[in-house]
Design a protein around this motif. Structure first.
Motif, PDB file in Angstrom:
ATOM      1  N   GLN A 114       0.819  -1.205   0.000  1.00 23.13           N
ATOM      2  CA  GLN A 114       0.000   0.000   0.000  1.00 23.13           C
ATOM      3  C   GLN A 114       0.856   1.258   0.000  1.00 23.13           C
ATOM      4  O   GLN A 114       0.517   2.245  -0.643  1.00 23.13           O
ATOM      5  CB  GLN A 114      -0.944  -0.010   1.202  1.00 23.13           C
ATOM      6  N   ASN A 163       2.091   1.973  -3.350  1.00 21.45           N
ATOM      7  CA  ASN A 163       1.027   2.470  -4.229  1.00 21.45           C
ATOM      8  C   ASN A 163       0.307   3.669  -3.619  1.00 21.45           C
ATOM      9  O   ASN A 163      -0.863   3.916  -3.916  1.00 21.45           O
ATOM     10  CB  ASN A 163       0.031   1.341  -4.513  1.00 21.45           C
ATOM     11  N   LYS A 164       1.017   4.421  -2.786  1.00 22.86           N
ATOM     12  CA  LYS A 164       0.419   5.546  -2.069  1.00 22.86           C
ATOM     13  C   LYS A 164      -0.146   6.590  -3.025  1.00 22.86           C
ATOM     14  O   LYS A 164      -1.255   7.104  -2.838  1.00 22.86           O
ATOM     15  CB  LYS A 164       1.468   6.187  -1.155  1.00 22.86           C
ATOM     16  N   ARG A 212      -1.090   6.184  -6.130  1.00 20.71           N
ATOM     17  CA  ARG A 212      -2.241   5.644  -6.852  1.00 20.71           C
ATOM     18  C   ARG A 212      -3.478   5.645  -5.957  1.00 20.71           C
ATOM     19  O   ARG A 212      -4.585   5.939  -6.412  1.00 20.71           O
ATOM     20  CB  ARG A 212      -1.928   4.235  -7.330  1.00 20.71           C
ATOM     21  N   ARG A 213      -3.296   5.320  -4.676  1.00 18.51           N
ATOM     22  CA  ARG A 213      -4.411   5.343  -3.734  1.00 18.51           C
ATOM     23  C   ARG A 213      -4.963   6.753  -3.589  1.00 18.51           C
ATOM     24  O   ARG A 213      -6.180   6.959  -3.531  1.00 18.51           O
ATOM     25  CB  ARG A 213      -3.945   4.815  -2.371  1.00 18.51           C
ATOM     26  N   LEU A 242      -7.014   7.592  -6.581  1.00 21.32           N
ATOM     27  CA  LEU A 242      -8.290   6.892  -6.535  1.00 21.32           C
ATOM     28  C   LEU A 242      -9.285   7.635  -5.646  1.00 21.32           C
ATOM     29  O   LEU A 242     -10.440   7.859  -6.029  1.00 21.32           O
ATOM     30  CB  LEU A 242      -8.060   5.466  -6.017  1.00 21.32           C
ATOM     31  N   ILE A 243      -8.833   8.019  -4.458  1.00 23.03           N
ATOM     32  CA  ILE A 243      -9.710   8.741  -3.530  1.00 23.03           C
ATOM     33  C   ILE A 243     -10.132  10.077  -4.127  1.00 23.03           C
ATOM     34  O   ILE A 243     -11.301  10.469  -4.053  1.00 23.03           O
ATOM     35  CB  ILE A 243      -8.999   8.955  -2.174  1.00 23.03           C
TER      36      ILE A 243
END
Length: 241
Positions: free
Chosen positions: A122, A125-126, A128-129, A132-133
């Motif tokens: 995670q 992929n910080k 990308r997260r 997404l949010i």
């Protein structure tokens, strides 16, 4: 090729690495033991969901579990393969390829069975997260139906572009200031017009834009969304001084 053809190369590989190896022990295709550590290897002709399920079950008795398959012909790395690798690592399984060239047999360790660190994944992929949010928050409505394929998706960016297109379609020409007064995105309207990603907009003066023929044509493909934004435009007009 039969599954049993994989046994000897796998056996030779583990013996070479100091393991005591036996075949068909307690429903396991291959058991290799070294320093009281039990390694289970399941042999199959293809990588399937059934093999993954079987390998996960073997984790109940083995300290580490490998799946061994013949190396696929014309094998190459791809996005699909990377997704498969991620799944295997997430399941904490290992994967071995067995190559046959005449009398020569070669075992290749593709994935080692290791503990999967979800938190590390995670962190990696910080960004990308965060995207997404942000994408979820930036969308005003849910215009996409989950599970559909072959249709144009509506992103937050496209929503904003459609809003601008609806304004220009109604008033023909508008300045960026007038567009924002009609409710378009305060921070991104100018950039969307400047980038003109969909070729929907035409600059007709300093800070003045109109809808292109492409924009007029493609806006019809988003009738439901256009209806939504036309209502927002109506509300903006009513509330203006």
């Amino acid at each position: 090729m039969l599954e049993k053809d994989l046994y000897q190369p796998i056996k030779d590989y583990f013996i070479k690495n100091g393991y005591l190896v036996r075949g068909e022990v307690e429903d396991c295709d291959v058991i290799a033991v070294k320093d009281e550590v039990i390694t289970v290897v399941e042999l199959k002709k293809n990588l399937t969901v059934k093999l993954l399920t079987q390998a996960v079950k073997r984790q109940k008795i083995g300290d580490q579990v490998y799946m061994a398959i013949p190396k696929p012909k014309g094998f190459r790395y791809s996005r699909s393969w990377n997704d498969t690798v991620h799944l295997i690592r997430r399941l904490e399984l290992g994967l071995l390829f067995v190559s046959f060239k005449g009398e020569e047999k070669h075992v290749e360790v593709v994935i080692e069975p290791k503990v999967f660190n979800r938190k590390r994944s995670q962190v990696m992929n910080k960004k990308r997260r965060a995207r997404l949010i942000n994408e979820v928050k930036e969308r005003h409505e849910d215009f996409n139906i989950g599970g559909t394929t072959g249709v144009k998706l509506v992103t937050a960016y496209k929503e904003k572009a459609i809003h601008i297109a609806c304004c220009l379609n109604r008033f023909e020409t508008l300045t960026t200031k007038e567009l924002r007064e009609l409710g378009t995105d305060q921070a991104k309207t100018t950039r969307i017009l400047y980038n003109n990603h969909y070729s929907w907009f035409e600059k007709v003066g300093r800070g003045v834009y109109q809808l292109s023929e492409t924009g007029k044509k493609e806006l019809k493909d988003y009738a439901t969304i256009a209806k939504y934004y036309n209502q927002i435009i109506d509300e903006a007009i009513k509330s203006s001084p």
